[in-house]
Enzyme design. Structure first.
Site, short mmCIF file in Angstrom:
data_model
loop_
_atom_site.label_atom_id
_atom_site.label_comp_id
_atom_site.label_asym_id
_atom_site.label_seq_id
_atom_site.Cartn_x
_atom_site.Cartn_y
_atom_site.Cartn_z
N LYS A 52 6.79 55.96 58.43
CA LYS A 52 8.05 55.72 59.05
C LYS A 52 8.30 54.11 58.16
O LYS A 52 8.55 53.70 57.28
CB LYS A 52 8.31 55.42 59.80
CG LYS A 52 9.27 56.75 60.63
CD LYS A 52 8.74 56.83 62.04
CE LYS A 52 8.94 57.99 62.66
NZ LYS A 52 8.88 58.42 64.32
N GLN A 96 7.86 55.31 69.61
CA GLN A 96 6.98 57.09 69.25
C GLN A 96 7.05 58.28 70.83
O GLN A 96 6.11 57.05 71.17
CB GLN A 96 5.93 56.43 68.25
CG GLN A 96 5.89 58.02 68.10
CD GLN A 96 6.06 58.35 66.52
OE1 GLN A 96 6.83 57.84 65.68
NE2 GLN A 96 6.63 60.21 66.77
N ASP A 119 17.14 56.02 66.96
CA ASP A 119 16.69 57.47 67.10
C ASP A 119 17.81 58.28 67.88
O ASP A 119 17.93 59.06 67.62
CB ASP A 119 16.11 57.39 68.03
CG ASP A 119 14.52 58.11 67.37
OD1 ASP A 119 14.66 58.11 65.99
OD2 ASP A 119 13.29 57.36 68.11
#
Ligand code: NAD
Length: 285
Positions: A52, A96, A119
């Site tokens: 990322k 995460q 997300d």
């Protein structure tokens, strides 16, 4: 012989457009900023976080990582999310997953400002996906839809079988197909006649997590087969949820693993971060 849907190619195409938009924003002194929170030192998560970071560098985004100890308390983790929520240089916040078992995931996700939830896991954004009035889409299903669009596959009126009902892939995937006017059947581990349902489908999306689960006898000749699965075999090789070698000859389009849906996921995260930056700078609704 199926046409191979090349995720690297589509990803590069979309990243090119994102990069152009990011350059245009830079002339207004706007740099999209992404904060990634990683709790503990899970090796796979570390690789994802690093990828990322690299994607942000490639596109001219600002990124920062918050590498937190595995024994961090819920309160301290929530406080970090809150501190990122109020920063104007951070447009996207991502925690995460998975988190260590002593931490409760839902309050952490719900603490993220929905406008920074790149997300698209926050209940507000999940609800927006249901109504079709969304700002962000979860990265993997969004990547599948981009690939479908890139290859000019018509979804309208088609029967679509989504195998898997996870919150991250299967459920939102089904909704996106429904928004495109597909007739969607969601299959899961309790589905009785999976083979028949699958074989009747014009489009199959496999998101199960079982290597080579979808075999040729489950696929109608000419069907479009999208493989979301990422499974590491004992040999160390990565393979999908579809028996590619035997399904490819009868499908019309198919995604390989690796090199199919996988490369799209981070690209869609970058797209969401760009969107977040535009929204927060009042350049988008
Ligand atoms: P999950 O474990 O949360 O969900 C798996 C789903 O498969 C469940 O809904 C379950 O009901 C269904 N299932 C399990 N066994 C089944 C069976 N025998 N018959 C029918 N359905 C069955 O997994 P997930 O997070 O949705 O991920 C699915 C796969 O996609 C995994 O391989 C994962 O690694 C991969 N994945 C890839 C990406 C990507 O970037 N390409 C992103 C997320 C997940």
């Amino acid at each position: 012989m199926a046409k191979i849907m090349d995720g690297k190619l589509v990803s590069e195409y979309i990243r090119g457009k994102i990069k152009d938009e990011a350059s245009a924003l830079k002339t207004r002194n706007i740099v999209p900023g992404l904060a990634v929170i990683l709790v503990g030192d899970d090796p796979a998560s570390k690789i994802y976080v690093n990828n990322k970071k690299k994607a942000c560098e490639q596109l001219g985004f600002y990124s920062e990582e918050h590498l937190l100890p595995a024994d961090i308390s819920q309160e301290d983790l929530m406080a970090i999310v809150q501190s990122l929520n109020v920063r104007s240089d951070i447009n996207g916040i991502l925690c995460q997953l998975p988190l260590p078992s002593h931490l409760d995931v839902a309050p952490v996700i719900e603490a993220i400002n929905p406008l920074k939830d790149v997300d698209a896991f926050h209940p507000v954004n999940v609800g927006r996906i249901m109504t079709g009035d969304f700002k962000f889409l979860p990265c993997t299903p969004a990547g599948v839809m981009e690939m479908i669009e890139y290859y000019g596959i018509n979804v309208d009126g088609k029967s679509c079988c989504v195998i898997g009902r996870s919150d991250i892939v299967g459920k939102p995937m089904s909704m996106l197909m429904l928004h495109k006017n597909a007739t969607v059947t969601i299959c899961h581990s309790h589905t009785k006649n999976l083979k028949e349902i699958c074989r009747a489908a014009d489009i199959i999306v496999a998101a199960i997590g079982h290597p080579r689960f979808v075999t040729a006898d489950m696929v109608k000749p000419g069907a479009v087969v999208i493989d979301v699965g990422i499974n590491r075999l004992e040999t160390g090789k990565i393979c999908g949820d579809v028996d590619f070698d035997n399904v490819e000859p009868i499908a019309s389009y198919i995604t390989p693993v690796p090199g199919g849906v996988g490369p799209m996921t981070i690209t869609m995260l970058m797209k969401n971060t760009l969107t977040a930056a535009k929204i927060q700078n009042l350049l988008d609704k």
